[in-house]
Scaffold this active site. Structure first.
Site, PDB file in Angstrom:
ATOM      1  N   ASP B 100     -51.051 -22.778  26.066  1.00 26.74           N
ATOM      2  CA  ASP B 100     -50.527 -21.903  27.119  1.00 26.74           C
ATOM      3  C   ASP B 100     -51.184 -20.528  26.966  1.00 26.74           C
ATOM      4  O   ASP B 100     -51.796 -20.221  25.939  1.00 26.74           O
ATOM      5  CB  ASP B 100     -49.004 -21.775  27.028  1.00 26.74           C
ATOM      6  CG  ASP B 100     -48.541 -21.146  25.722  1.00 26.74           C
ATOM      7  OD1 ASP B 100     -49.130 -21.467  24.663  1.00 26.74           O
ATOM      8  OD2 ASP B 100     -47.616 -20.331  25.737  1.00 26.74           O
ATOM      9  N   GLU B 167     -46.306 -21.012  23.118  1.00 25.58           N
ATOM     10  CA  GLU B 167     -46.492 -19.985  22.100  1.00 25.58           C
ATOM     11  C   GLU B 167     -46.292 -18.590  22.661  1.00 25.58           C
ATOM     12  O   GLU B 167     -45.695 -17.733  22.024  1.00 25.58           O
ATOM     13  CB  GLU B 167     -47.889 -20.106  21.472  1.00 25.58           C
ATOM     14  CG  GLU B 167     -48.032 -19.379  20.134  1.00 25.58           C
ATOM     15  CD  GLU B 167     -48.429 -17.911  20.252  1.00 25.58           C
ATOM     16  OE1 GLU B 167     -48.326 -17.200  19.237  1.00 25.58           O
ATOM     17  OE2 GLU B 167     -48.835 -17.466  21.334  1.00 25.58           O
TER      18      GLU B 167
END
Lengths: 480, 480
Positions: B100, B167
């Protein structure tokens, strides 16, 4: 020369009609602070102008130009100047009021629709936006005029009126109008004015009428500390660089003690201490430490001594820390080192303090304290705005008249108070016209002006109407 | 056992293809922090899973449940667990990365479209969101696998993969997954892992590769001071009541000095001073005070001594004041006395500090300082969250392998650094698996992860791919 008995009687017998007048005024949502309501403020000006004309007042609507709000250019609502009577043997009293109101939405927490006057017959409260601030007092003056017109009574004084529609949004344009009308002399609307009467504040409590003879001034400061070119991550740079927030908080901590003493050298010292006689005034006010604590909703009075607390509010300067621009302000946790932070604080001023005298002391002190920090960040101090304090002579006939009128209507000695806040137009009138200004409130301390469920008690409205009329008679009677 | 020459050669000759792989990854806007992009994060998971499978990695997509974002309930993107090789004679290395990215809009100030990889042929920069954080390093691993597959080379170690898609939004769900897979022993995905390698940080500068062996922990605090039941007008109540902001600012001013010393007794003292040998490590790093000042964009380093500045960032605790919730934070001037204000600050922790040891010291100190203020307001102190610091043993073969690989690829001795921030998953792996964790960055200190125009230099991507592969060979060669 008290007011004639028929005046008082008429007010009592026409109370319902007068309340309807207030309801009509409240129904116009004349919110000056919302662009979308600007037409309603103008509508309110025309409604009020019509009322004044129908009661025999000569008026002029004054265009105050344009301004920008929420990114739109808007026409300012007109101010209303009015005149009634030109008898050189009579005193001339200038009345000020404002017909705009604060924003209000039922969703803010109102129990009723804010722009529909609700009469709570149990409590006697007239609830609605503007009921006490400041439509009630203006309607009070209209009631006085209507009573005299209906009874065929002549007013004991000449009246001048100055009503504005931007008070809740900084009174834009009004100062210039007042100054220019004053400068015109015989040609101006305020020629020959002997004193001013403003009803736009409140009793200290819900029991005892008051007259207000002083207001604090203000110097508002912004302390800017900046260092890095952008916000930093505290993990990356914590303890590697000088952080602007650390410096700013250090500076802000050096301004005032938790018990209110101002640490900027020379500021508190500029104000002469109250002698025993003055302290007596504060001790005799019908306002206790418990009243202060009730009003704020917490047992946090700064002292156990009544005079200290009330003088702190009324006749001492105060320094409040308002907040910080540029730092993290949200809920939750963010590990930012803000690059540029601006601390906001203001000092309420009392005579002989003025922004001109105070501001250099503040700037010098902050710069010297910043130097002690040995930081490599940069400091700048700005004064965002300022206003002088005002204190009137309470031995003037204007106050004498108001005291007598209060005694006549309320059978009570009024509290003589100074307010902690500012009503800038007061100072403009006092300085431009050079005459005595009286603040003669109609509403109570718990009216909730600017808040939800704003109200004016029926008795304050009706007795207040009597008070305004009686004050004119008492003023006329005193040999100036 | 250095990497075979054909490995290095293949990477060089297939650089353009590898850059296309990065471009394909960047083109999927897998922003975990925006509800509207959640599908793209899931799409990214499937794209990466397909790549892994095609390169011979056995994978499993793991559902991590749901969470609430912006008031919506959303499914978390799946984590990808992967496995390649089960040779009991080989070491087993666990690779972590996240697919991400941070939000990015061209209007934020990007010179190019953020989700289109732009190759600047003049500077050699590969510009796009996620190029360096953290898609570049993940693609690096795929490039290593592809090279081996194409050449028919056997990998020198067994690999395990753990890739997540949350994250940038707190790694929701991941800790539980790691802990549960570890607890399963033989049944778990992480059984037999000998060490962990994470590429999710950066060189100190733009010149010298580094290995990172320490991260600071964190204790984040909220100091709440409240007094009145509602916000007050400073004109009405300034100097009449105890103001929460005055108390809060006084407390916040007692936490840290402008040069970074922490004033909470026992906090700085808990950390042993660096001896001369340790100071030498910092003095020898290829990172100067000028580099720090360039990075922050201001000449505000906390000291003129290099070791002091670098140790302040890497091996000392730091205390940063982040902001205030509940106070005035806008532009302009507002004369409010806020009723309830919450000061936010955090302390970055280093061994042997932990939140458990630090938090009671902070609470006790704040309470005792507050008592000295003699205020009638109320104080409460909350710890919003905390994390332990982490330091790895740099004499472990995992670091030895990375140092040798760096020397082989870059012909340079890597800087051995500790980072000031936190990468919480590092601690989770270290504590759950009980093995050595290595942070082996691919990008440079000026890559602008989380910022506009995020980039990864072409040379860092291609040499970085070689570094990751070479590291595996060096790790395999050392007798553990």
């Amino acid at each position: 020369m008290p007011a004639p008995a028929q005046f008082v009687e008429f007010v009592d017998t026409h109370a319902d009609k007068f309340i309807q007048r207030l309801a009509d005024a409240v129904a116009i949502p004349s919110v000056s602070g919302e662009a979308g309501r600007r037409e309603d403020v103008v509508k309110m000006a025309h409604w009020l102008n019509g009322q004044l004309n129908s009661l025999g007042v000569t008026t002029e609507l004054r265009d105050l130009g344009k301004h920008v709000m929420d990114g739109q250019e808007l026409s300012l609502p007109p101010a209303i100047l009015g005149r009634m009577g030109d008898d050189p043997k009579k005193k001339t009293i200038l009345i000020y009021g404002h017909f705009d109101v604060q924003p209000a939405f039922k969703s803010d927490g109102w129990d009723t629709e804010p722009f529909k006057l609700v009469i709570d017959s149990k409590t006697g409260r007239l609830i609605g936006r503007g009921s006490t601030d400041d439509k009630g007092p203006i309607m009070g003056w209209l009631n006085v005029l209507e009573t005299h017109k209906s009874l065929g009574l002549e007013l004991p004084v000449n009246l001048r009126f100055c009503f504005e529609g931007m008070e809740e949004s900084g009174s834009e344009g009004l100062d210039d109008l007042i100054v220019s009308e004053t400068k015109k002399g015989k040609e101006g609307w305020f020629d020959g004015v002997d004193c001013v009467c403003i009803s736009d504040n409140y009793w200290l409590n819900d029991r005892t009428p008051c007259l207000t003879y002083g207001l604090r001034g203000l110097s508002y400061f912004k302390i800017v500390v900046q260092g890095p070119a952008r916000d930093l991550h505290s993990g990356m740079f914590g303890r590697a660089v000088h952080e602007p927030m650390t410096d700013l908080i250090a500076l802000m901590s050096k301004l005032v003690t938790p018990d209110g003493k101002i640490l900027v050298p020379g500021v508190d010292e500029m104000v002469p201490a109250a002698d025993d006689e003055e302290k007596k005034i504060y001790n005799s006010l019908d306002y206790s430490i418990a009243d202060v604590e009730d009003a704020v909703g917490g047992k946090i009075a700064i002292s156990a001594d009544k005079a200290t607390v009330l003088m702190g509010r009324m006749r001492m300067p105060s320094l409040s820390l308002h907040g910080i621009e540029g730092a993290f302000y949200g809920a939750g946790a963010k590990t930012v080192i803000p690059a540029k932070v601006s601390g906001k604080f203001s000092i309420r001023l009392v005579p002989p303090q003025t922004p001109d005298k105070i501001n250099p002391l503040v700037v010098k002190y902050l710069e010297s304290e910043f130097a002690k920090l040995n930081s490599k960040n940069q400091l700048s101090v700005e004064c965002l705005h300022g206003g002088k304090p005002w204190v009137a002579d309470i031995k003037h006939w204007n106050y004498e008249a108001a005291i007598k009128a209060t005694q006549a209507v309320y059978k009570k000695q009024p509290d003589l108070t100074r307010e902690g806040g500012s009503i800038p137009v007061t100072l403009t009138f006092a300085e431009s016209l050079g005459v005595n200004v009286l603040l003669l409130p109609m509403g109570r301390g718990d009216d909730g002006a600017h808040s939800t469920n704003e109200k004016l008690d029926r008795s304050n409205y009706i007795e207040g109407t009597k008070l305004l009329g009686t004050y004119l008679y008492e003023a006329a009677a005193i040999s100036a």
